[in-house]
Design an enzyme around this catalytic site. Sequence first.
Site, PDB file in Angstrom:
ATOM      1  N   ARG A   1       0.803  -1.220   0.000  1.00  0.00           N
ATOM      2  CA  ARG A   1       0.000   0.000   0.000  1.00  0.00           C
ATOM      3  C   ARG A   1       0.841   1.278   0.000  1.00  0.00           C
ATOM      4  O   ARG A   1       0.642   2.176  -0.831  1.00  0.00           O
ATOM      5  CB  ARG A   1      -0.931   0.051   1.236  1.00  0.00           C
ATOM      6  CG  ARG A   1      -2.190  -0.738   1.100  1.00  0.00           C
ATOM      7  CD  ARG A   1      -2.576  -1.343   2.439  1.00  0.00           C
ATOM      8  NE  ARG A   1      -1.603  -2.370   2.747  1.00  0.00           N
ATOM      9  CZ  ARG A   1      -1.717  -3.629   2.325  1.00  0.00           C
ATOM     10  NH1 ARG A   1      -2.788  -4.004   1.698  1.00  0.00           N
ATOM     11  NH2 ARG A   1      -0.765  -4.515   2.569  1.00  0.00           N
ATOM     12  N   THR A   2       1.761   1.378   0.944  1.00  0.00           N
ATOM     13  CA  THR A   2       2.455   2.656   1.126  1.00  0.00           C
ATOM     14  C   THR A   2       3.316   2.985  -0.091  1.00  0.00           C
ATOM     15  O   THR A   2       3.256   4.088  -0.635  1.00  0.00           O
ATOM     16  CB  THR A   2       3.310   2.609   2.407  1.00  0.00           C
ATOM     17  OG1 THR A   2       2.515   2.076   3.461  1.00  0.00           O
ATOM     18  CG2 THR A   2       3.804   3.988   2.792  1.00  0.00           C
TER      19      THR A   2
ATOM     20  N   LYS B   1      26.651  -3.526   0.252  1.00  0.00           N
ATOM     21  CA  LYS B   1      28.111  -3.334   0.345  1.00  0.00           C
ATOM     22  C   LYS B   1      28.490  -2.566   1.609  1.00  0.00           C
ATOM     23  O   LYS B   1      29.622  -2.141   1.761  1.00  0.00           O
ATOM     24  CB  LYS B   1      28.606  -2.585  -0.903  1.00  0.00           C
ATOM     25  CG  LYS B   1      28.409  -3.377  -2.185  1.00  0.00           C
ATOM     26  CD  LYS B   1      28.811  -2.565  -3.405  1.00  0.00           C
ATOM     27  CE  LYS B   1      27.627  -2.244  -4.260  1.00  0.00           C
ATOM     28  NZ  LYS B   1      27.905  -1.276  -5.314  1.00  0.00           N
TER      29      LYS B   1
ATOM     30  N   ARG C   1      11.029   3.868   4.064  1.00  0.00           N
ATOM     31  CA  ARG C   1      10.590   2.849   5.050  1.00  0.00           C
ATOM     32  C   ARG C   1      11.827   2.099   5.518  1.00  0.00           C
ATOM     33  O   ARG C   1      12.645   1.664   4.711  1.00  0.00           O
ATOM     34  CB  ARG C   1       9.589   1.882   4.445  1.00  0.00           C
ATOM     35  CG  ARG C   1       9.302   0.714   5.380  1.00  0.00           C
ATOM     36  CD  ARG C   1       8.121  -0.110   4.986  1.00  0.00           C
ATOM     37  NE  ARG C   1       6.884   0.630   5.165  1.00  0.00           N
ATOM     38  CZ  ARG C   1       5.675   0.084   5.040  1.00  0.00           C
ATOM     39  NH1 ARG C   1       5.561  -1.203   4.750  1.00  0.00           N
ATOM     40  NH2 ARG C   1       4.598   0.807   5.196  1.00  0.00           N
TER      41      ARG C   1
ATOM     42  N   HIS D   1       4.267   5.608  11.731  1.00  0.00           N
ATOM     43  CA  HIS D   1       3.856   5.492  10.324  1.00  0.00           C
ATOM     44  C   HIS D   1       2.873   6.659  10.097  1.00  0.00           C
ATOM     45  O   HIS D   1       1.664   6.474  10.011  1.00  0.00           O
ATOM     46  CB  HIS D   1       3.190   4.139  10.106  1.00  0.00           C
ATOM     47  CG  HIS D   1       2.993   3.758   8.661  1.00  0.00           C
ATOM     48  ND1 HIS D   1       3.140   4.636   7.603  1.00  0.00           N
ATOM     49  CD2 HIS D   1       2.659   2.561   8.114  1.00  0.00           C
ATOM     50  CE1 HIS D   1       2.892   3.986   6.469  1.00  0.00           C
ATOM     51  NE2 HIS D   1       2.606   2.725   6.751  1.00  0.00           N
TER      52      HIS D   1
HETATM   53  N1   CP Z   1      -0.578  -0.322   5.852  1.00  0.00           N
HETATM   54  C1   CP Z   1       0.657  -0.455   5.312  1.00  0.00           C
HETATM   55  O1   CP Z   1       1.618   0.222   5.689  1.00  0.00           O
HETATM   56  O2   CP Z   1       0.725  -1.389   4.317  1.00  0.00           O
HETATM   57  P1   CP Z   1       2.039  -1.766   3.509  1.00  0.00           P
HETATM   58  O3   CP Z   1       2.996  -2.414   4.484  1.00  0.00           O
HETATM   59  O4   CP Z   1       1.577  -2.708   2.446  1.00  0.00           O
HETATM   60  O5   CP Z   1       2.620  -0.498   2.954  1.00  0.00           O
END
Ligand code: CP
Length: 307
Positions: free
Chosen positions: A58-59, A88, A109, A137
């Site tokens: 999703r993100t 590396k 992320r 998040h």
């Molecule tokens: N909700 C969420 O962060 O989903 P993903 O891990 O698929 O990005």
Amino acid sequence: VASQPKRPKHILEAQQFGNDPTLLRKVFSLAEFFEKGGESDCMQGKILASLFYEPSTRTRLSFESAALRLGGRVIGTENAEQFSSVVKGESLPDTIRIISGYADVIALRHKDDNAAEDAARVASVPIINAGSGAHQHPTQALLDLYTIERERGTFEGLTVAFVGDLRHGRTVRSLAYLLGKFSQRKIIFASPSDLCVGQDIKDYLKERGVNYLETDILGTDVLSADVVYMTRMQSERHEGAQNKNAYEQFQLTGRIAKTMRNTTILHPLPRNNEILPEVDTHPNAAYFRQARNGLWVRMALLQLMFA
Ligand code: CP
């Protein structure tokens, strides 16, 4: 003349959007504009780098889709641990310094709790925290709050119940921090006792005068809340064996969902078996709408940064 919100340099934690109500309103009105088919080319000539050290559906894809829909272009790696010079031994700060020279914004992320803050210290372009360890998040919290407002008409004065692995769930932490910026009737944390929400969240809610309670059962107080926010077991962050039996008590079945007449059911997804597929047709099962809202909210954030 209404005052214009200060555009954020970086997006690092959810609560930064609770400090300036005009900023949150701006994000939500832009998200609604895009949801209703509004268009913008604010990212014409701009590049989003999506730098993901952990898996995502999703993100990552909604950020990339958002940038493309706004006229921008996208570079990145979906698995930096394997397909970048991290293999590396390149450090996160060096990686960020380099990508800052190639892109106009970085969605990051990372498995470390402090990764987004560490990146922001050395970046010369905005960093968007797309999930940092078990910590935060923030863009998920914004789309969660947007979804609550779309489904309930408001995100204030509600009873919101968080269910599942609250110890390791960064989406729960970010949304709890953001909800705590506004007056709420009650926040309920329902989890097995070894997966309960962090003390820092409880201290924060206490400081802000938000009424909260903890429980280790999926009882009537949870099932009659305005919003129930289900989460999966965050197995990737667990050390040692998991007590699966304890977690099964928190499963939402079709039979249980039928008793929830006026409760909005959310989940950041992905799910395992904490919400059975038979719940998906429940009129208040809003988790797929919630995931779709991620696109509008992320378009809104990029619009705020680039328009
Ligand atoms: N909700 C969420 O962060 O989903 P993903 O891990 O698929 O990005």
